[in-house]
Design a protein around this motif. Sequence first.
Motif, PDB file in Angstrom:
ATOM      1  N   GLN A   1      -4.324   2.642  -4.501  1.00 28.32           N
ATOM      2  CA  GLN A   1      -5.758   2.365  -4.525  1.00 28.32           C
ATOM      3  C   GLN A   1      -6.203   1.320  -3.504  1.00 28.32           C
ATOM      4  O   GLN A   1      -7.401   1.188  -3.242  1.00 28.32           O
ATOM      5  CB  GLN A   1      -6.173   1.891  -5.926  1.00 28.32           C
ATOM      6  CG  GLN A   1      -5.813   2.846  -7.049  1.00 28.32           C
ATOM      7  CD  GLN A   1      -6.451   4.211  -6.888  1.00 28.32           C
ATOM      8  OE1 GLN A   1      -7.599   4.314  -6.466  1.00 28.32           O
ATOM      9  NE2 GLN A   1      -5.693   5.256  -7.204  1.00 28.32           N
ATOM     10  N   ARG A   2      -5.239   0.585  -2.943  1.00 29.33           N
ATOM     11  CA  ARG A   2      -5.624  -0.558  -2.098  1.00 29.33           C
ATOM     12  C   ARG A   2      -4.953  -0.495  -0.732  1.00 29.33           C
ATOM     13  O   ARG A   2      -3.845   0.034  -0.600  1.00 29.33           O
ATOM     14  CB  ARG A   2      -5.279  -1.877  -2.797  1.00 29.33           C
ATOM     15  CG  ARG A   2      -6.092  -2.097  -4.068  1.00 29.33           C
ATOM     16  CD  ARG A   2      -5.669  -3.355  -4.790  1.00 29.33           C
ATOM     17  NE  ARG A   2      -6.515  -3.601  -5.949  1.00 29.33           N
ATOM     18  CZ  ARG A   2      -6.337  -3.025  -7.148  1.00 29.33           C
ATOM     19  NH1 ARG A   2      -5.324  -2.167  -7.327  1.00 29.33           N
ATOM     20  NH2 ARG A   2      -7.144  -3.288  -8.144  1.00 29.33           N
TER      21      ARG A   2
ATOM     22  N   SER B   1       0.834  -1.195   0.000  1.00 28.31           N
ATOM     23  CA  SER B   1       0.000   0.000   0.000  1.00 28.31           C
ATOM     24  C   SER B   1       0.875   1.253   0.000  1.00 28.31           C
ATOM     25  O   SER B   1       1.991   1.256   0.524  1.00 28.31           O
ATOM     26  CB  SER B   1      -0.913   0.002   1.229  1.00 28.31           C
ATOM     27  OG  SER B   1      -0.140  -0.128   2.422  1.00 28.31           O
TER      28      SER B   1
ATOM     29  N   ARG C   1      -7.191  -9.061   4.772  1.00 33.21           N
ATOM     30  CA  ARG C   1      -6.360  -9.006   3.569  1.00 33.21           C
ATOM     31  C   ARG C   1      -7.163  -9.037   2.273  1.00 33.21           C
ATOM     32  O   ARG C   1      -6.590  -8.891   1.197  1.00 33.21           O
ATOM     33  CB  ARG C   1      -5.344 -10.147   3.571  1.00 33.21           C
ATOM     34  CG  ARG C   1      -5.923 -11.519   3.384  1.00 33.21           C
ATOM     35  CD  ARG C   1      -5.006 -12.650   3.775  1.00 33.21           C
ATOM     36  NE  ARG C   1      -3.652 -12.614   3.241  1.00 33.21           N
ATOM     37  CZ  ARG C   1      -2.743 -13.555   3.528  1.00 33.21           C
ATOM     38  NH1 ARG C   1      -3.063 -14.576   4.317  1.00 33.21           N
ATOM     39  NH2 ARG C   1      -1.535 -13.474   3.024  1.00 33.21           N
ATOM     40  N   ALA C   2      -8.480  -9.171   2.349  1.00 32.60           N
ATOM     41  CA  ALA C   2      -9.296  -9.162   1.129  1.00 32.60           C
ATOM     42  C   ALA C   2      -9.174  -7.801   0.447  1.00 32.60           C
ATOM     43  O   ALA C   2      -9.343  -6.755   1.076  1.00 32.60           O
ATOM     44  CB  ALA C   2     -10.752  -9.469   1.458  1.00 32.60           C
ATOM     45  N   GLY C   3      -8.861  -7.816  -0.834  1.00 30.11           N
ATOM     46  CA  GLY C   3      -8.736  -6.574  -1.581  1.00 30.11           C
ATOM     47  C   GLY C   3      -7.480  -5.785  -1.280  1.00 30.11           C
ATOM     48  O   GLY C   3      -7.369  -4.609  -1.650  1.00 30.11           O
ATOM     49  N   SER C   4      -6.520  -6.415  -0.648  1.00 29.19           N
ATOM     50  CA  SER C   4      -5.290  -5.711  -0.279  1.00 29.19           C
ATOM     51  C   SER C   4      -4.407  -5.455  -1.492  1.00 29.19           C
ATOM     52  O   SER C   4      -4.596  -6.034  -2.565  1.00 29.19           O
ATOM     53  CB  SER C   4      -4.502  -6.534   0.741  1.00 29.19           C
ATOM     54  OG  SER C   4      -3.959  -7.691   0.119  1.00 29.19           O
TER      55      SER C   4
ATOM     56  N   SER D   1      -6.080 -14.177  -5.090  1.00 25.81           N
ATOM     57  CA  SER D   1      -6.951 -13.585  -6.105  1.00 25.81           C
ATOM     58  C   SER D   1      -6.691 -14.267  -7.438  1.00 25.81           C
ATOM     59  O   SER D   1      -5.677 -14.965  -7.613  1.00 25.81           O
ATOM     60  CB  SER D   1      -6.682 -12.078  -6.240  1.00 25.81           C
ATOM     61  OG  SER D   1      -5.395 -11.856  -6.799  1.00 25.81           O
TER      62      SER D   1
ATOM     63  N   ALA E   1      -3.573  -7.898  -5.148  1.00 29.29           N
ATOM     64  CA  ALA E   1      -3.770  -7.410  -6.513  1.00 29.29           C
ATOM     65  C   ALA E   1      -2.565  -7.684  -7.415  1.00 29.29           C
ATOM     66  O   ALA E   1      -2.524  -7.216  -8.557  1.00 29.29           O
ATOM     67  CB  ALA E   1      -4.063  -5.912  -6.494  1.00 29.29           C
TER      68      ALA E   1
END
Length: 317
Positions: A84-85, A57, A106-109, A140, A113
């Motif tokens: 963005q994350r 991040s 950690r979802a969407g971290s 993912s 991505a």
Amino acid sequence: MSERDLLTVGEALVSLRSSGPLAAGGPLTMHLAGAESNVAIGLARLGHRAAWAGRVSDDELGEFVLRQLRAEGVDTTDVRRDPQRPPGVMFLERRTADVSRVRYLRAGSAGAALDVDDLRAPLAAGARLLHLSGITPALSDSARTAVAWAVRTAAESGIPVSLDVNYRAGLWSREDARATLTPLAGYAAVVIASTDELDLVTEAGADERDAAADLVRRGVSTVLVKLGADGARAWTADGVEHVPAVPVTAVDTVGAGDAFTAGYLSGHLDGLGLTDRLRRAAALGAFAVAGHGDWEGLPRRDELSLITGSAAGTTLR
């Protein structure tokens, strides 16, 4: 030729640790965690040129991750900052003297991505070894595609691949893990697993001997089986070899498998024979469980004999 000994790819997490139940509140301490970054630090502490690639991040927590890695001598040249994350975060509570529990955010971290474009430059730069774990492709679809691309690209470029199964039931089912990891294992030179993970890289229900034999037939040079307090076994085309664990007082088992992997890969990079590689792996695993933290207790090269060459309770003056 690349100057890097090891390239690792994965997600690095901010770990917030509690000495008691999270529900009761209390102070938390901030640490760096992540299977692949643990391995990179273990190699760097032993004097190897280790690099870690991934996304973090673009905030203070991402900066914390990078500062920790750089302080340990890990090359972060190819890390991407993602504005963005959010960062991946894990909470670890010491529930009893013998049991710790982990909770993830950690979802969407940023790390989840990860995509192929993040890995083109680090793979092009080359390395003597590429190390990945089964955690990253579980994060993912893009991370799964990126890992598959990296493994194939490395193998086709002559870079040996090390794959630690590292199954996490909270991330995916055993069936999904097997569908992804079994074909990936065919590109690996080294496959690392505990006994209950082996059938995730071969036929469902296969026992250790059959699983190892299948992997060797498919081109894997060494199948490492982690046995915890019973040490480890290595299966090769020449047979099987066992080394016992180094006896220590265990205080924290988190990160022990990553330390074992770092020790084995260090021995490989140093040109050691199989027995000595396994002994170094066992020594690093002992360092990990004898101290607190995922990687904080790992040794420098001149400290390798501290555990194997000193009696329990020794004070070195």
